[in-house]
Write a protein that holds these residues in place. Structure first.
Motif, short mmCIF file in Angstrom:
data_model
loop_
_atom_site.label_atom_id
_atom_site.label_comp_id
_atom_site.label_asym_id
_atom_site.label_seq_id
_atom_site.Cartn_x
_atom_site.Cartn_y
_atom_site.Cartn_z
N ILE A 81 -75.10 -76.20 62.51
CA ILE A 81 -75.42 -75.41 61.32
C ILE A 81 -75.73 -73.97 61.72
N LYS A 82 -76.50 -73.79 62.78
CA LYS A 82 -76.84 -72.44 63.24
C LYS A 82 -75.59 -71.68 63.67
N THR A 83 -74.69 -72.37 64.35
CA THR A 83 -73.44 -71.74 64.78
C THR A 83 -72.62 -71.32 63.55
N SER A 84 -72.55 -72.20 62.55
CA SER A 84 -71.83 -71.87 61.32
C SER A 84 -72.46 -70.67 60.63
N GLU A 85 -73.78 -70.67 60.58
CA GLU A 85 -74.50 -69.56 59.95
C GLU A 85 -74.20 -68.25 60.67
N ASN A 86 -74.28 -68.27 61.99
CA ASN A 86 -74.03 -67.05 62.76
C ASN A 86 -72.59 -66.58 62.60
N THR A 87 -71.66 -67.51 62.60
CA THR A 87 -70.25 -67.17 62.42
C THR A 87 -70.02 -66.56 61.04
N LEU A 88 -70.59 -67.16 60.03
CA LEU A 88 -70.44 -66.66 58.66
C LEU A 88 -71.07 -65.28 58.51
N ARG A 89 -72.25 -65.11 59.05
CA ARG A 89 -72.91 -63.80 58.96
C ARG A 89 -72.06 -62.72 59.64
N TYR A 90 -71.56 -63.02 60.83
CA TYR A 90 -70.74 -62.06 61.56
C TYR A 90 -69.49 -61.71 60.75
N TYR A 91 -68.82 -62.74 60.24
CA TYR A 91 -67.61 -62.53 59.44
C TYR A 91 -67.88 -61.65 58.23
N LEU A 92 -68.93 -61.98 57.48
CA LEU A 92 -69.24 -61.21 56.28
C LEU A 92 -69.66 -59.78 56.62
N ASP A 93 -70.45 -59.63 57.67
CA ASP A 93 -70.85 -58.28 58.08
C ASP A 93 -69.65 -57.43 58.41
N ARG A 94 -68.71 -57.96 59.19
CA ARG A 94 -67.53 -57.19 59.58
C ARG A 94 -66.61 -56.95 58.39
N THR A 95 -66.42 -57.97 57.57
CA THR A 95 -65.51 -57.85 56.43
C THR A 95 -66.01 -56.81 55.43
N TYR A 96 -67.28 -56.89 55.07
CA TYR A 96 -67.79 -55.95 54.09
C TYR A 96 -67.94 -54.55 54.65
N GLU A 97 -68.20 -54.44 55.95
CA GLU A 97 -68.24 -53.13 56.59
C GLU A 97 -66.87 -52.47 56.49
N GLU A 98 -65.84 -53.25 56.82
CA GLU A 98 -64.47 -52.75 56.74
C GLU A 98 -64.11 -52.39 55.30
N ARG A 99 -64.45 -53.24 54.37
CA ARG A 99 -64.13 -52.97 52.97
C ARG A 99 -64.88 -51.76 52.44
N HIS A 100 -66.10 -51.56 52.90
CA HIS A 100 -66.87 -50.40 52.47
C HIS A 100 -66.11 -49.12 52.80
N GLU A 101 -65.61 -49.05 54.04
CA GLU A 101 -64.85 -47.87 54.45
C GLU A 101 -63.55 -47.74 53.65
N THR A 102 -62.89 -48.87 53.42
CA THR A 102 -61.65 -48.85 52.64
C THR A 102 -61.91 -48.35 51.22
N HIS A 103 -62.94 -48.88 50.58
CA HIS A 103 -63.27 -48.46 49.21
C HIS A 103 -63.62 -46.98 49.17
N LYS A 104 -64.41 -46.56 50.14
CA LYS A 104 -64.82 -45.15 50.19
C LYS A 104 -63.60 -44.25 50.27
N ARG A 105 -62.67 -44.57 51.19
CA ARG A 105 -61.46 -43.74 51.34
C ARG A 105 -60.58 -43.77 50.10
N LEU A 106 -60.44 -44.95 49.50
CA LEU A 106 -59.60 -45.04 48.31
C LEU A 106 -60.17 -44.21 47.16
N PHE A 107 -61.46 -44.31 46.93
CA PHE A 107 -62.04 -43.55 45.82
C PHE A 107 -62.09 -42.05 46.10
#
Length: 95
Positions: free
Chosen positions: A20-46
């Motif tokens: 469960i801890k491994t899943s949690e850490n993997t999910l947190r890492y994935y979401l952190d990277r994904t939303y970080e990337e999307r934040h930059e994408t949204h910023k540039r698009l707007f």
């Protein structure tokens, strides 16, 4: 309950908690990277949309809006099932 059963349950519990801890850490890492990337994408698009609007460039506005819609249509969680499945692999001795 025998000592052997207690040890087996303890090991199973500890393994489950670790999984469960491994899943949690993997999910947190994935979401952190994904939303970080999307934040930059949204910023540039707007920012691009603002430039196109200020210039009155209709085709650029359409292209940027198409990009915004496409990004909005794709969910950062679409592939999460694959990631979670990868962390569910159980050691052979637990099967």
């Amino acid at each position: 309950m025998t000592d052997q059963k207690r040890e087996k349950l303890k090991t199973y519990r500890e393994t489950g908690v670790a999984r469960i801890k491994t899943s949690e850490n993997t999910l947190r890492y994935y979401l952190d990277r994904t939303y970080e990337e999307r934040h930059e994408t949204h910023k540039r698009l707007f920012e691009s949309l603002d430039v196109a609007v200020a210039a009155g460039h209709v085709s650029a506005m359409q292209a940027v809006l198409g990009g915004i819609v496409e990004v909005a249509r794709t969910s950062p969680l679409a592939d999460i099932g694959n990631i979670v499945e990868g962390t569910r692999a159980r050691p052979a001795w637990l099967r």
